[in-house]
Motif scaffolding. Sequence first.
Motif, mmCIF file in Angstrom:
data_model
loop_
_atom_site.group_PDB
_atom_site.id
_atom_site.type_symbol
_atom_site.label_atom_id
_atom_site.label_comp_id
_atom_site.label_asym_id
_atom_site.label_seq_id
_atom_site.Cartn_x
_atom_site.Cartn_y
_atom_site.Cartn_z
ATOM 1 N N CYS A 178 32.027 38.077 58.346
ATOM 2 C CA CYS A 178 33.137 38.989 58.104
ATOM 3 C C CYS A 178 34.298 38.263 57.446
ATOM 4 O O CYS A 178 34.383 37.047 57.473
ATOM 5 C CB CYS A 178 33.603 39.640 59.404
ATOM 6 S SG CYS A 178 34.295 38.473 60.599
ATOM 7 N N ARG A 179 35.160 39.028 56.851
ATOM 8 C CA ARG A 179 36.410 38.510 56.268
ATOM 9 C C ARG A 179 37.452 38.518 57.379
ATOM 10 O O ARG A 179 37.522 39.433 58.181
ATOM 11 C CB ARG A 179 36.868 39.419 55.127
ATOM 12 C CG ARG A 179 38.298 39.111 54.666
ATOM 13 C CD ARG A 179 38.779 40.062 53.598
ATOM 14 N NE ARG A 179 38.282 39.613 52.313
ATOM 15 C CZ ARG A 179 37.522 40.343 51.500
ATOM 16 N NH1 ARG A 179 37.190 41.575 51.836
ATOM 17 N NH2 ARG A 179 37.125 39.866 50.355
ATOM 18 N N LEU A 180 38.287 37.504 57.388
ATOM 19 C CA LEU A 180 39.426 37.479 58.296
ATOM 20 C C LEU A 180 40.630 37.960 57.507
ATOM 21 O O LEU A 180 40.923 37.431 56.438
ATOM 22 C CB LEU A 180 39.672 36.076 58.833
ATOM 23 C CG LEU A 180 38.806 35.660 60.030
ATOM 24 C CD1 LEU A 180 37.356 35.547 59.654
ATOM 25 C CD2 LEU A 180 39.313 34.378 60.606
ATOM 26 N N GLY A 181 41.300 38.952 58.030
ATOM 27 C CA GLY A 181 42.439 39.512 57.320
ATOM 28 C C GLY A 181 42.005 40.646 56.410
ATOM 29 O O GLY A 181 40.954 41.254 56.597
ATOM 30 N N VAL A 182 42.830 40.902 55.429
ATOM 31 C CA VAL A 182 42.599 42.025 54.521
ATOM 32 C C VAL A 182 42.097 41.533 53.172
ATOM 33 O O VAL A 182 42.320 40.379 52.802
ATOM 34 C CB VAL A 182 43.887 42.867 54.348
ATOM 35 C CG1 VAL A 182 44.318 43.465 55.677
ATOM 36 C CG2 VAL A 182 45.008 42.035 53.761
ATOM 37 N N PRO A 183 41.433 42.390 52.408
ATOM 38 C CA PRO A 183 40.955 41.997 51.084
ATOM 39 C C PRO A 183 42.122 41.663 50.144
ATOM 40 O O PRO A 183 43.251 42.144 50.342
ATOM 41 C CB PRO A 183 40.220 43.239 50.569
ATOM 42 C CG PRO A 183 40.054 44.142 51.728
ATOM 43 C CD PRO A 183 41.078 43.767 52.740
ATOM 44 N N PRO A 184 41.861 40.855 49.133
ATOM 45 C CA PRO A 184 42.911 40.504 48.173
ATOM 46 C C PRO A 184 43.611 41.726 47.573
ATOM 47 O O PRO A 184 44.810 41.684 47.316
ATOM 48 C CB PRO A 184 42.169 39.710 47.102
ATOM 49 C CG PRO A 184 41.021 39.095 47.832
ATOM 50 C CD PRO A 184 40.611 40.127 48.839
ATOM 51 N N SER A 185 42.882 42.815 47.388
ATOM 52 C CA SER A 185 43.492 44.017 46.802
ATOM 53 C C SER A 185 44.612 44.564 47.679
ATOM 54 O O SER A 185 45.537 45.196 47.183
ATOM 55 C CB SER A 185 42.430 45.093 46.573
ATOM 56 O OG SER A 185 41.820 45.456 47.797
ATOM 57 N N GLN A 186 44.555 44.306 48.983
ATOM 58 C CA GLN A 186 45.613 44.759 49.892
ATOM 59 C C GLN A 186 46.736 43.735 50.021
ATOM 60 O O GLN A 186 47.705 43.956 50.728
ATOM 61 C CB GLN A 186 45.029 45.073 51.264
ATOM 62 C CG GLN A 186 44.137 46.295 51.251
ATOM 63 C CD GLN A 186 43.617 46.628 52.634
ATOM 64 O OE1 GLN A 186 44.202 46.251 53.652
ATOM 65 N NE2 GLN A 186 42.509 47.337 52.694
ATOM 66 N N ARG A 187 46.573 42.594 49.345
ATOM 67 C CA ARG A 187 47.614 41.568 49.331
ATOM 68 C C ARG A 187 48.259 41.467 47.959
ATOM 69 O O ARG A 187 48.881 40.472 47.629
ATOM 70 C CB ARG A 187 47.023 40.212 49.729
ATOM 71 C CG ARG A 187 46.696 40.122 51.196
ATOM 72 C CD ARG A 187 46.208 38.740 51.590
ATOM 73 N NE ARG A 187 44.758 38.663 51.476
ATOM 74 C CZ ARG A 187 44.107 37.810 50.692
ATOM 75 N NH1 ARG A 187 44.744 36.945 49.955
ATOM 76 N NH2 ARG A 187 42.794 37.822 50.656
#
Length: 78
Positions: free
Chosen positions: A5-14
């Motif tokens: 899994c990814r930790l945090g949010v996807p780059p698009s949400q950053r």
Amino acid sequence: MKIVCRLGVPPSQRGSYTAQSCPDIFELSDGNFAVIGADATEQLEDLLPPDASRADYERIVIVSRETLLRAKRDIPDC
């Protein structure tokens, strides 16, 4: 080994509109973590504290503060 899994949010949400070349943190199936970041080994290696070192196969990478703070909620306590 697989990415679990990814930790945090996807780059698009950053704020990344292309979602390319963005720092990211992933949990792996063996319990380790993989980090995508900018290679800063040459710039930072000589600045490491005396009790820190890296092996020839290791790199020093930079991830943005926002990336790590957004991942914080997903980092296990144990």
